[in-house]
Design an enzyme around this catalytic site. Structure first.
Site, PDB file in Angstrom:
ATOM      1  N   GLU A   1       0.838  -1.219   0.000  1.00  0.00           N
ATOM      2  CA  GLU A   1       0.000   0.000   0.000  1.00  0.00           C
ATOM      3  C   GLU A   1       0.864   1.258   0.000  1.00  0.00           C
ATOM      4  O   GLU A   1       0.562   2.258   0.657  1.00  0.00           O
ATOM      5  CB  GLU A   1      -1.010  -0.011   1.142  1.00  0.00           C
ATOM      6  CG  GLU A   1      -1.968  -1.168   0.935  1.00  0.00           C
ATOM      7  CD  GLU A   1      -3.379  -0.908   1.331  1.00  0.00           C
ATOM      8  OE1 GLU A   1      -3.802   0.245   1.429  1.00  0.00           O
ATOM      9  OE2 GLU A   1      -4.092  -1.912   1.518  1.00  0.00           O
TER      10      GLU A   1
HETATM   11  N1  CAA Z   1      -6.830  11.381  -3.870  1.00  0.00           N
HETATM   12  C1  CAA Z   1      -7.319  11.888  -5.030  1.00  0.00           C
HETATM   13  N2  CAA Z   1      -6.519  12.299  -6.035  1.00  0.00           N
HETATM   14  C2  CAA Z   1      -5.199  12.189  -5.881  1.00  0.00           C
HETATM   15  C3  CAA Z   1      -4.617  11.673  -4.706  1.00  0.00           C
HETATM   16  C4  CAA Z   1      -5.499  11.266  -3.669  1.00  0.00           C
HETATM   17  N3  CAA Z   1      -5.036  10.753  -2.537  1.00  0.00           N
HETATM   18  N4  CAA Z   1      -3.288  11.661  -4.832  1.00  0.00           N
HETATM   19  C5  CAA Z   1      -3.005  12.193  -6.036  1.00  0.00           C
HETATM   20  N5  CAA Z   1      -4.171  12.507  -6.674  1.00  0.00           N
HETATM   21  C6  CAA Z   1      -4.309  13.159  -7.986  1.00  0.00           C
HETATM   22  C7  CAA Z   1      -3.524  14.446  -8.021  1.00  0.00           C
HETATM   23  O1  CAA Z   1      -4.286  15.509  -7.499  1.00  0.00           O
HETATM   24  C8  CAA Z   1      -3.254  14.609  -9.511  1.00  0.00           C
HETATM   25  O2  CAA Z   1      -4.426  15.094 -10.111  1.00  0.00           O
HETATM   26  P1  CAA Z   1      -4.406  16.110 -11.382  1.00  0.00           P
HETATM   27  O3  CAA Z   1      -4.001  15.310 -12.552  1.00  0.00           O
HETATM   28  O4  CAA Z   1      -5.827  16.569 -11.469  1.00  0.00           O
HETATM   29  O5  CAA Z   1      -3.438  17.194 -11.030  1.00  0.00           O
HETATM   30  C9  CAA Z   1      -3.074  13.174  -9.970  1.00  0.00           C
HETATM   31  O6  CAA Z   1      -3.727  12.336  -8.994  1.00  0.00           O
HETATM   32  C10 CAA Z   1      -1.620  12.739 -10.092  1.00  0.00           C
HETATM   33  O7  CAA Z   1      -1.016  12.903  -8.829  1.00  0.00           O
HETATM   34  P2  CAA Z   1       0.573  12.883  -8.605  1.00  0.00           P
HETATM   35  O8  CAA Z   1       1.206  13.853  -9.558  1.00  0.00           O
HETATM   36  O9  CAA Z   1       0.827  13.058  -7.157  1.00  0.00           O
HETATM   37  O10 CAA Z   1       0.924  11.389  -9.105  1.00  0.00           O
HETATM   38  P3  CAA Z   1       2.321  10.641  -9.143  1.00  0.00           P
HETATM   39  O11 CAA Z   1       2.409   9.918 -10.435  1.00  0.00           O
HETATM   40  O12 CAA Z   1       3.427  11.563  -8.748  1.00  0.00           O
HETATM   41  O13 CAA Z   1       2.148   9.495  -8.010  1.00  0.00           O
HETATM   42  C11 CAA Z   1       2.214   8.576  -5.793  1.00  0.00           C
HETATM   43  C12 CAA Z   1       1.897   9.774  -6.707  1.00  0.00           C
HETATM   44  C13 CAA Z   1       1.775   9.009  -4.410  1.00  0.00           C
HETATM   45  C14 CAA Z   1       3.689   8.244  -5.740  1.00  0.00           C
HETATM   46  C15 CAA Z   1       1.415   7.344  -6.257  1.00  0.00           C
HETATM   47  O14 CAA Z   1       1.876   6.841  -7.475  1.00  0.00           O
HETATM   48  C16 CAA Z   1       1.427   6.225  -5.205  1.00  0.00           C
HETATM   49  O15 CAA Z   1       0.625   6.249  -4.292  1.00  0.00           O
HETATM   50  N6  CAA Z   1       2.325   5.217  -5.351  1.00  0.00           N
HETATM   51  C17 CAA Z   1       2.319   4.068  -4.445  1.00  0.00           C
HETATM   52  C18 CAA Z   1       1.492   2.948  -4.995  1.00  0.00           C
HETATM   53  C19 CAA Z   1       0.773   2.154  -3.956  1.00  0.00           C
HETATM   54  O16 CAA Z   1       0.535   2.602  -2.852  1.00  0.00           O
HETATM   55  N7  CAA Z   1       0.385   0.940  -4.319  1.00  0.00           N
HETATM   56  C20 CAA Z   1      -0.384   0.128  -3.458  1.00  0.00           C
HETATM   57  C21 CAA Z   1      -0.945  -1.049  -4.194  1.00  0.00           C
HETATM   58  S1  CAA Z   1      -2.206  -1.854  -3.261  1.00  0.00           S
HETATM   59  C22 CAA Z   1      -1.448  -2.830  -2.135  1.00  0.00           C
HETATM   60  O17 CAA Z   1      -0.279  -2.761  -1.917  1.00  0.00           O
HETATM   61  C23 CAA Z   1      -2.400  -3.805  -1.467  1.00  0.00           C
HETATM   62  C24 CAA Z   1      -2.098  -4.347  -0.150  1.00  0.00           C
HETATM   63  O18 CAA Z   1      -1.264  -3.886   0.519  1.00  0.00           O
HETATM   64  C25 CAA Z   1      -2.908  -5.377   0.400  1.00  0.00           C
HETATM   65  P1  FAD Z   2       9.499  -0.223  -6.309  1.00  0.00           P
HETATM   66  O1  FAD Z   2       8.487   0.798  -6.671  1.00  0.00           O
HETATM   67  O2  FAD Z   2      10.345  -0.786  -7.394  1.00  0.00           O
HETATM   68  O3  FAD Z   2      10.421   0.360  -5.164  1.00  0.00           O
HETATM   69  C1  FAD Z   2      11.702  -0.201  -4.829  1.00  0.00           C
HETATM   70  C2  FAD Z   2      12.326   0.661  -3.743  1.00  0.00           C
HETATM   71  O4  FAD Z   2      12.537   1.995  -4.248  1.00  0.00           O
HETATM   72  C3  FAD Z   2      11.437   0.807  -2.501  1.00  0.00           C
HETATM   73  O5  FAD Z   2      12.246   0.858  -1.358  1.00  0.00           O
HETATM   74  C4  FAD Z   2      10.771   2.166  -2.723  1.00  0.00           C
HETATM   75  O6  FAD Z   2      10.360   2.771  -1.527  1.00  0.00           O
HETATM   76  C5  FAD Z   2      11.894   2.942  -3.400  1.00  0.00           C
HETATM   77  N1  FAD Z   2      11.352   4.057  -4.206  1.00  0.00           N
HETATM   78  C6  FAD Z   2      10.653   3.989  -5.365  1.00  0.00           C
HETATM   79  N2  FAD Z   2      10.299   5.215  -5.789  1.00  0.00           N
HETATM   80  C7  FAD Z   2      10.793   6.097  -4.877  1.00  0.00           C
HETATM   81  C8  FAD Z   2      10.755   7.513  -4.731  1.00  0.00           C
HETATM   82  N3  FAD Z   2      10.134   8.288  -5.614  1.00  0.00           N
HETATM   83  N4  FAD Z   2      11.356   8.055  -3.648  1.00  0.00           N
HETATM   84  C9  FAD Z   2      11.987   7.281  -2.741  1.00  0.00           C
HETATM   85  N5  FAD Z   2      12.054   5.934  -2.811  1.00  0.00           N
HETATM   86  C10 FAD Z   2      11.456   5.351  -3.862  1.00  0.00           C
HETATM   87  N6  FAD Z   2      -0.392  -4.315  -5.125  1.00  0.00           N
HETATM   88  C11 FAD Z   2      -1.678  -4.271  -5.548  1.00  0.00           C
HETATM   89  O7  FAD Z   2      -2.007  -3.559  -6.490  1.00  0.00           O
HETATM   90  N7  FAD Z   2      -2.640  -5.003  -4.918  1.00  0.00           N
HETATM   91  C12 FAD Z   2      -2.364  -5.817  -3.882  1.00  0.00           C
HETATM   92  O8  FAD Z   2      -3.280  -6.449  -3.337  1.00  0.00           O
HETATM   93  C13 FAD Z   2      -1.012  -5.913  -3.434  1.00  0.00           C
HETATM   94  N8  FAD Z   2      -0.679  -6.748  -2.414  1.00  0.00           N
HETATM   95  C14 FAD Z   2       0.641  -6.954  -2.146  1.00  0.00           C
HETATM   96  C15 FAD Z   2       1.009  -7.981  -1.254  1.00  0.00           C
HETATM   97  C16 FAD Z   2       2.344  -8.261  -1.032  1.00  0.00           C
HETATM   98  C17 FAD Z   2       2.728  -9.375  -0.113  1.00  0.00           C
HETATM   99  C18 FAD Z   2       3.360  -7.479  -1.676  1.00  0.00           C
HETATM  100  C19 FAD Z   2       4.824  -7.777  -1.469  1.00  0.00           C
HETATM  101  C20 FAD Z   2       3.002  -6.449  -2.513  1.00  0.00           C
HETATM  102  C21 FAD Z   2       1.645  -6.188  -2.773  1.00  0.00           C
HETATM  103  N9  FAD Z   2       1.262  -5.209  -3.688  1.00  0.00           N
HETATM  104  C22 FAD Z   2      -0.041  -5.128  -4.104  1.00  0.00           C
HETATM  105  C23 FAD Z   2       2.279  -4.401  -4.355  1.00  0.00           C
HETATM  106  C24 FAD Z   2       2.877  -3.321  -3.476  1.00  0.00           C
HETATM  107  O9  FAD Z   2       1.972  -2.265  -3.317  1.00  0.00           O
HETATM  108  C25 FAD Z   2       4.195  -2.869  -4.120  1.00  0.00           C
HETATM  109  O10 FAD Z   2       5.122  -3.906  -3.921  1.00  0.00           O
HETATM  110  C26 FAD Z   2       4.693  -1.564  -3.554  1.00  0.00           C
HETATM  111  O11 FAD Z   2       3.821  -0.508  -3.868  1.00  0.00           O
HETATM  112  C27 FAD Z   2       6.109  -1.225  -4.035  1.00  0.00           C
HETATM  113  O12 FAD Z   2       6.250  -1.397  -5.415  1.00  0.00           O
HETATM  114  P2  FAD Z   2       7.499  -2.250  -5.981  1.00  0.00           P
HETATM  115  O13 FAD Z   2       7.485  -3.532  -5.260  1.00  0.00           O
HETATM  116  O14 FAD Z   2       7.411  -2.286  -7.453  1.00  0.00           O
HETATM  117  O15 FAD Z   2       8.782  -1.456  -5.542  1.00  0.00           O
END
Ligand code: CAA
Ligand code: FAD
Length: 379
Positions: free
Chosen positions: A363
């Site tokens: 997340e």
């Molecule tokens: N709510 C609504 N809109 C949002 C927002 C929010 N929280 N955050 C950003 N936006 C909007 C911005 O306002 C912007 O809008 P406009 O185009 O209108 O200006 C647009 O989205 C783009 O925003 P950014 O320029 O901030 O986007 P970015 O490309 O720089 O990315 C980021 C931002 C925070 C790094 C994002 O890519 C991110 O959250 N990355 C992490 C991914 C992540 O958390 N993955 C989780 C997968 S799920 C998982 O892991 C499941 C599990 O655990 C069980």
């Molecule tokens: P990368 O993005 O390649 O990052 C590698 C390293 O670089 C990390 O330390 C990161 O913090 C660092 N890094 C990258 N960009 C930056 C930056 N701009 N500034 C500083 N540091 C940076 N995803 C889903 O969509 N749905 C799910 O249900 C889900 N469940 C998951 C369950 C498990 C067990 C795992 C391992 C992952 C899951 N994920 C899921 C994916 C998870 O959200 C990603 O693994 C996570 O967001 C990181 O992406 P990545 O693994 O590609 O790492």
């Protein structure tokens, strides 16, 4: 200001704690060892109403709030972090966006099935080349008559393979960066929707993490959530709350490890007295307890803000960051309190330590939480 839980929240905590101790904990180590997901646990959570805690009865929920929800995730994770994330991914990530952005028909069908536990949900955002950098995703969805045709793959999907409904993000406009992303509800069994590799993991081993593959997978246009191009905002706003679910998971893991360490320190004797009587150990326990409590307060506060309809994105990123780091620190210290025994599978603290690590990664990694908080402070 009132730090007291309501009677209803206290009752829910007691109910979930009893359920966790009696029905989840007894098989937690075994499920971890065998990397086995147990659907019957999810079904029992559904019977208790946990699968739809914050949604109204109309949509199959029990009409409670987000504080009750984080309490439930915390109590489950206190004995089994895999069970905690099963609920968190189901409720925060798969159900919440339908509740927030779904039309009435989508809520009455998809949200209802999720809330009652008839269907288990998953959230599919990450891809092999797009983890932190979500906008660089490659999966596409091309309009063809009344359908969208999905092609590409998603990785790391929690509840992958065992879930019935998947919220899948794909680009309807591949040239438009984040503005080209759209969201789709895809049912298990849809032609062209396949499951790939199931990951072998360090922790949360009874929560399946699986690759999803889309090969000309045709999804009816009615399954699009929001409008074309809304996907990125739906994904990000969903994570705002989802991250607090992971904070709750981290609080539960840390509390479970702390409880075990306190009990052990009182019982284990060396040099003719319980090890807890050494200041070196009792100060360690004091620091652990303080950080767990601080994590809990941040987590409950973020949930409370959401329940009040107030902004909670920054609070949620902070709770996830602090509680995740705390869970890692506290579980490492718990193993230390147990000495050599802590390093074995005779006690649960090694499992807590392995489980804690993921709370700093998924997340959004904790580096990404800092980025989110930093941007909010300076924008
Ligand atoms: N709510 C609504 N809109 C949002 C927002 C929010 N929280 N955050 C950003 N936006 C909007 C911005 O306002 C912007 O809008 P406009 O185009 O209108 O200006 C647009 O989205 C783009 O925003 P950014 O320029 O901030 O986007 P970015 O490309 O720089 O990315 C980021 C931002 C925070 C790094 C994002 O890519 C991110 O959250 N990355 C992490 C991914 C992540 O958390 N993955 C989780 C997968 S799920 C998982 O892991 C499941 C599990 O655990 C069980
Ligand atoms: P990368 O993005 O390649 O990052 C590698 C390293 O670089 C990390 O330390 C990161 O913090 C660092 N890094 C990258 N960009 C930056 C930056 N701009 N500034 C500083 N540091 C940076 N995803 C889903 O969509 N749905 C799910 O249900 C889900 N469940 C998951 C369950 C498990 C067990 C795992 C391992 C992952 C899951 N994920 C899921 C994916 C998870 O959200 C990603 O693994 C996570 O967001 C990181 O992406 P990545 O693994 O590609 O790492």
């Amino acid at each position: 200001m009132n730090f007291q839980l309501t009677e209803e929240q206290e009752m829910l905590r007691k109910m979930v704690r009893d359920f966790a101790i009696n029905e989840v904990e007894p098989t937690a180590a075994e499920r971890d060892e065998e990397e086995r997901f147990d659907r019957s646990i999810f079904n029992k959570m559904a019977e208790l109403g946990l699968t739809g805690i914050p949604w109204s009865e109309e949509y199959g929920g029990i009409g409670s709030d987000f504080v009750s929800y984080v309490i439930a995730v915390e109590e489950l994770s206190r004995v089994c972090a895999s069970t905690g994330v099963t609920l968190s991914a189901h409720l925060s990530l798969a159900s919440w966006p339908i509740y927030k952005y779904g039309n009435e028909e989508q809520k009455k069908s998809f949200l209802y099935r999720l809330a009652t536990g008839e269907a288990l949900g998953a959230y599919a955002l990450s891809e092999p080349g797009a983890g932190s950098d979500v906008a660089s995703m490659k999966t596409t969805a091309k309009k063809d008559g009344d359908e969208y045709v999905l092609n590409g793959s998603k990785v790391w999907i929690t509840n992958g393979g065992v879930a019935d409904l998947y919220l899948v993000f794909a680009k309807t406009d591949p040239d438009a960066n984040h503005k080209g992303v759209s969201a789709f509800i895809v049912e298990k069994g849809t032609e062209g929707f396949l499951f790939g590799k199931k990951e072998k993991k360090l922790g949360i081993r009874s929560s399946p993490t699986t690759e999803l593959i889309f090969e000309n997978c045709r999804v009816p246009k009615e399954n699009m959530l929001g409008a074309e191009g809304d996907g990125f905002k739906i994904a990000m706003s969903t994570l705002d709350g989802g991250r607090n679910g992971i904070a709750a998971q981290a609080v539960g893991i840390a509390q479970g490890a702390l409880d075990a360490a306190v009990d052990y320190a009182k019982e284990r004797e060396q040099f003719g007295k319980p090890i807890a009587t050494n200041q070196g150990i009792s100060f360690k326990l004091a620091d652990m307890a303080t950080e767990v409590e601080a994590s809990r307060l941040l987590t409950y506060q973020a949930a409370w803000l959401e329940s009040q309809g107030l902004p909670y994105g920054k609070a949620s990123a902070m709770s996830k960051l602090f509680a995740g780091d705390t869970a890692m620190k506290v579980t490492v210290e718990a193993v230390q309190v147990f000495g050599g025994y802590g390093y074995t599978k005779d006690y649960p603290v090694e499992r807590y330590m392995r489980d804690a690590k993921i709370t700093q990664i998924y997340e959004g990694t904790n580096e990404i939480q800092r980025l989110v908080i930093g941007r909010m402070l300076t924008k």
